[in-house]
Design a protein around this motif. Structure first.
Motif, PDB file in Angstrom:
ATOM      1  N   GLY A 141      25.515 -38.183 -15.402  1.00 46.07           N
ATOM      2  CA  GLY A 141      24.640 -38.988 -14.574  1.00 46.07           C
ATOM      3  C   GLY A 141      24.382 -38.542 -13.156  1.00 46.07           C
ATOM      4  O   GLY A 141      23.571 -39.158 -12.470  1.00 46.07           O
ATOM      5  N   TYR A 142      25.021 -37.523 -12.668  1.00 44.38           N
ATOM      6  CA  TYR A 142      24.799 -37.165 -11.257  1.00 44.38           C
ATOM      7  C   TYR A 142      23.966 -35.901 -11.121  1.00 44.38           C
ATOM      8  O   TYR A 142      23.986 -35.020 -11.961  1.00 44.38           O
ATOM      9  N   ASP A 143      23.223 -35.838 -10.025  1.00 38.48           N
ATOM     10  CA  ASP A 143      22.354 -34.698  -9.729  1.00 38.48           C
ATOM     11  C   ASP A 143      23.187 -33.562  -9.155  1.00 38.48           C
ATOM     12  O   ASP A 143      24.031 -33.778  -8.282  1.00 38.48           O
ATOM     13  N   ARG A 144      22.979 -32.365  -9.664  1.00 37.16           N
ATOM     14  CA  ARG A 144      23.727 -31.199  -9.187  1.00 37.16           C
ATOM     15  C   ARG A 144      23.053 -30.512  -7.998  1.00 37.16           C
ATOM     16  O   ARG A 144      23.653 -29.648  -7.366  1.00 37.16           O
ATOM     17  N   ALA A 145      21.826 -30.841  -7.691  1.00 37.04           N
ATOM     18  CA  ALA A 145      21.105 -30.175  -6.603  1.00 37.04           C
ATOM     19  C   ALA A 145      21.765 -30.487  -5.267  1.00 37.04           C
ATOM     20  O   ALA A 145      22.194 -31.606  -5.005  1.00 37.04           O
ATOM     21  N   HIS A 146      21.844 -29.463  -4.426  1.00 32.08           N
ATOM     22  CA  HIS A 146      22.410 -29.603  -3.086  1.00 32.08           C
ATOM     23  C   HIS A 146      21.759 -28.567  -2.174  1.00 32.08           C
ATOM     24  O   HIS A 146      21.101 -27.656  -2.650  1.00 32.08           O
ATOM     25  N   SER A 147      21.930 -28.755  -0.881  1.00 34.16           N
ATOM     26  CA  SER A 147      21.321 -27.813   0.061  1.00 34.16           C
ATOM     27  C   SER A 147      22.383 -26.884   0.630  1.00 34.16           C
ATOM     28  O   SER A 147      23.566 -27.231   0.691  1.00 34.16           O
ATOM     29  N   ALA A 148      21.927 -25.708   1.035  1.00 40.41           N
ATOM     30  CA  ALA A 148      22.809 -24.740   1.681  1.00 40.41           C
ATOM     31  C   ALA A 148      22.048 -24.106   2.831  1.00 40.41           C
ATOM     32  O   ALA A 148      20.852 -23.841   2.729  1.00 40.41           O
ATOM     33  N   SER A 149      22.760 -23.885   3.924  1.00 36.99           N
ATOM     34  CA  SER A 149      22.155 -23.228   5.073  1.00 36.99           C
ATOM     35  C   SER A 149      23.200 -22.337   5.733  1.00 36.99           C
ATOM     36  O   SER A 149      24.401 -22.515   5.519  1.00 36.99           O
ATOM     37  N   ALA A 150      22.718 -21.393   6.515  1.00 36.49           N
ATOM     38  CA  ALA A 150      23.600 -20.475   7.239  1.00 36.49           C
ATOM     39  C   ALA A 150      23.011 -20.222   8.614  1.00 36.49           C
ATOM     40  O   ALA A 150      22.403 -19.189   8.864  1.00 36.49           O
ATOM     41  N   PRO A 151      23.135 -21.213   9.525  1.00 35.02           N
ATOM     42  CA  PRO A 151      22.592 -21.048  10.861  1.00 35.02           C
ATOM     43  C   PRO A 151      23.136 -19.788  11.517  1.00 35.02           C
ATOM     44  O   PRO A 151      24.278 -19.422  11.259  1.00 35.02           O
ATOM     45  N   PRO A 152      22.347 -19.095  12.322  1.00 33.24           N
ATOM     46  CA  PRO A 152      21.058 -19.501  12.859  1.00 33.24           C
ATOM     47  C   PRO A 152      19.867 -19.172  11.959  1.00 33.24           C
ATOM     48  O   PRO A 152      18.728 -19.373  12.362  1.00 33.24           O
ATOM     49  N   ALA A 153      20.093 -18.661  10.734  1.00 34.68           N
ATOM     50  CA  ALA A 153      18.976 -18.411   9.823  1.00 34.68           C
ATOM     51  C   ALA A 153      18.262 -19.729   9.536  1.00 34.68           C
ATOM     52  O   ALA A 153      18.902 -20.761   9.326  1.00 34.68           O
ATOM     53  N   ALA A 154      16.949 -19.680   9.533  1.00 35.04           N
ATOM     54  CA  ALA A 154      16.160 -20.909   9.448  1.00 35.04           C
ATOM     55  C   ALA A 154      16.083 -21.534   8.054  1.00 35.04           C
ATOM     56  O   ALA A 154      16.204 -22.741   7.933  1.00 35.04           O
ATOM     57  N   PRO A 155      15.867 -20.773   6.991  1.00 38.34           N
ATOM     58  CA  PRO A 155      15.598 -21.471   5.732  1.00 38.34           C
ATOM     59  C   PRO A 155      16.822 -22.133   5.127  1.00 38.34           C
ATOM     60  O   PRO A 155      17.921 -21.580   5.142  1.00 38.34           O
ATOM     61  N   ASP A 156      16.629 -23.328   4.633  1.00 42.66           N
ATOM     62  CA  ASP A 156      17.622 -24.001   3.802  1.00 42.66           C
ATOM     63  C   ASP A 156      17.262 -23.699   2.361  1.00 42.66           C
ATOM     64  O   ASP A 156      16.080 -23.640   2.009  1.00 42.66           O
ATOM     65  N   LEU A 157      18.253 -23.513   1.532  1.00 36.73           N
ATOM     66  CA  LEU A 157      18.041 -23.313   0.107  1.00 36.73           C
ATOM     67  C   LEU A 157      18.449 -24.563  -0.639  1.00 36.73           C
ATOM     68  O   LEU A 157      19.364 -25.264  -0.219  1.00 36.73           O
ATOM     69  N   MET A 177      38.244  -2.481  16.963  1.00 36.79           N
ATOM     70  CA  MET A 177      36.973  -3.028  16.503  1.00 36.79           C
ATOM     71  C   MET A 177      37.089  -4.532  16.324  1.00 36.79           C
ATOM     72  O   MET A 177      38.125  -5.039  15.915  1.00 36.79           O
ATOM     73  N   GLY A 178      36.024  -5.236  16.556  1.00 41.68           N
ATOM     74  CA  GLY A 178      36.023  -6.682  16.434  1.00 41.68           C
ATOM     75  C   GLY A 178      35.875  -7.151  14.999  1.00 41.68           C
ATOM     76  O   GLY A 178      36.014  -6.389  14.049  1.00 41.68           O
ATOM     77  N   SER A 179      35.563  -8.413  14.872  1.00 40.98           N
ATOM     78  CA  SER A 179      35.416  -9.019  13.562  1.00 40.98           C
ATOM     79  C   SER A 179      34.118  -9.809  13.530  1.00 40.98           C
ATOM     80  O   SER A 179      33.716 -10.385  14.540  1.00 40.98           O
ATOM     81  N   HIS A 180      33.453  -9.794  12.398  1.00 34.95           N
ATOM     82  CA  HIS A 180      32.252 -10.604  12.227  1.00 34.95           C
ATOM     83  C   HIS A 180      32.652 -11.910  11.571  1.00 34.95           C
ATOM     84  O   HIS A 180      33.453 -11.921  10.644  1.00 34.95           O
ATOM     85  N   LEU A 181      32.095 -13.000  12.032  1.00 27.34           N
ATOM     86  CA  LEU A 181      32.386 -14.314  11.471  1.00 27.34           C
ATOM     87  C   LEU A 181      31.069 -14.936  11.026  1.00 27.34           C
ATOM     88  O   LEU A 181      30.120 -14.996  11.811  1.00 27.34           O
ATOM     89  N   TYR A 182      31.006 -15.353   9.784  1.00 26.08           N
ATOM     90  CA  TYR A 182      29.794 -15.948   9.229  1.00 26.08           C
ATOM     91  C   TYR A 182      30.059 -17.409   8.897  1.00 26.08           C
ATOM     92  O   TYR A 182      31.171 -17.771   8.523  1.00 26.08           O
ATOM     93  N   HIS A 183      29.020 -18.229   9.018  1.00 24.14           N
ATOM     94  CA  HIS A 183      29.144 -19.656   8.728  1.00 24.14           C
ATOM     95  C   HIS A 183      28.079 -20.065   7.725  1.00 24.14           C
ATOM     96  O   HIS A 183      26.955 -19.547   7.765  1.00 24.14           O
ATOM     97  N   ALA A 184      28.442 -20.962   6.854  1.00 16.28           N
ATOM     98  CA  ALA A 184      27.483 -21.543   5.910  1.00 16.28           C
ATOM     99  C   ALA A 184      27.836 -23.014   5.731  1.00 16.28           C
ATOM    100  O   ALA A 184      28.994 -23.416   5.911  1.00 16.28           O
ATOM    101  N   ARG A 185      26.847 -23.793   5.402  1.00 17.70           N
ATOM    102  CA  ARG A 185      27.062 -25.224   5.173  1.00 17.70           C
ATOM    103  C   ARG A 185      26.362 -25.619   3.883  1.00 17.70           C
ATOM    104  O   ARG A 185      25.213 -25.247   3.649  1.00 17.70           O
ATOM    105  N   THR A 186      27.058 -26.342   3.042  1.00 15.76           N
ATOM    106  CA  THR A 186      26.438 -26.942   1.862  1.00 15.76           C
ATOM    107  C   THR A 186      26.525 -28.453   2.018  1.00 15.76           C
ATOM    108  O   THR A 186      27.454 -28.976   2.647  1.00 15.76           O
ATOM    109  N   HIS A 187      25.552 -29.160   1.456  1.00 12.19           N
ATOM    110  CA  HIS A 187      25.523 -30.623   1.583  1.00 12.19           C
ATOM    111  C   HIS A 187      24.972 -31.241   0.305  1.00 12.19           C
ATOM    112  O   HIS A 187      23.954 -30.786  -0.226  1.00 12.19           O
ATOM    113  N   TRP A 188      25.659 -32.262  -0.187  1.00 11.27           N
ATOM    114  CA  TRP A 188      25.253 -32.994  -1.384  1.00 11.27           C
ATOM    115  C   TRP A 188      25.512 -34.464  -1.157  1.00 11.27           C
ATOM    116  O   TRP A 188      26.505 -34.829  -0.514  1.00 11.27           O
ATOM    117  N   THR A 189      24.623 -35.309  -1.650  1.00  8.26           N
ATOM    118  CA  THR A 189      24.890 -36.743  -1.711  1.00  8.26           C
ATOM    119  C   THR A 189      24.507 -37.219  -3.095  1.00  8.26           C
ATOM    120  O   THR A 189      23.624 -36.646  -3.743  1.00  8.26           O
TER     121      THR A 189
END
Length: 152
Positions: free
Chosen positions: A22-38, A1-13
Motif C-alpha cells: 500500500g505505500y508509494d516507493r517514489a521519493h526525491s533525492a538532491s545533492a546541493p549545490p547541484a540544482a536538479p532534484d531527482l 592532500m585534502g579530502s572531498h566531502l559530498y552531500h546528498a539528501r533523500t526525502h519520502w513521505t
C-alpha cells in the motif's frame, strides 16, 4: 592532500502502516549545490519503471566516471575524441545473498580523429578505468548512522 566531502539528501513521505502493497516507493533525492532534484523509486515490482532506481544510478555513476576520466586522459594525451557512448550493464542476482550488484560491464564506443593507434586509445581507456573514483569505491565501507524520531 585534502579530502572531498559530498552531500546528498533523500526525502519520502507516506504511510507504511498500509502494508507492503500500500505505500508509494517514489521519493526525491538532491545533492546541493547541484540544482536538479531527482525522483527515484524501487527497482522491484512496486516501482514505477518510468522513474530511476538506486541500482541504475550506481550504474550511471560508474559509466559517467569512466567517461570523464577517459576524456581527461585523452585531452592530456592530445587524442581527439569526438564521441563517446557507453551501453553499460549491471547484474544483480537474487539467488546469491546478500543481494547486491555483482558485476558492472562498461561498453564504451569511442570515436576519435585519425592519429593515435587503437592500442593507444584502449590503453587510455584502461588507465581511466584504473583511476575511476566510482569503480575504485564499489567495495568501500557503507556506514550507517541512523537517527530515529517518533511522531504521533
Amino acid at each position: 592532500m585534502g579530502s572531498h566531502l559530498y552531500h546528498a539528501r533523500t526525502h519520502w513521505t507516506g504511510d507504511t502502516g498500509l502494508g507492503w502493497d500500500g505505500y508509494d516507493r517514489a521519493h526525491s533525492a538532491s545533492a546541493p549545490p547541484a540544482a536538479p532534484d531527482l525522483t527515484l523509486t524501487t527497482g522491484e515490482s512496486k516501482g514505477n519503471p518510468a522513474q530511476l532506481n538506486p541500482e541504475q544510478l550506481l550504474l550511471m555513476a560508474a559509466s559517467s566516471c569512466q567517461l570523464l576520466w577517459f576524456l581527461h586522459l585523452a585531452a592530456k594525451a592530445r587524442v581527439e575524441v569526438i564521441e563517446y557512448e557507453d551501453d553499460a550493464e549491471a547484474e544483480m542476482p537474487e539467488d546469491d545473498p546478500p543481494v547486491r550488484i555483482t558485476r558492472i560491464v562498461l561498453r564504451p564506443r569511442i570515436v576519435v580523429r585519425p592519429g593515435p593507434t587503437e592500442e593507444r586509445v584502449q590503453h587510455l581507456a584502461e588507465l581511466a578505468h584504473q583511476e575511476c573514483y566510482i569503480a575504485n569505491s564499489l567495495n568501500s565501507e557503507v556506514a550507517l548512522e541512523a537517527r530515529v524520531e517518533f511522531r504521533s
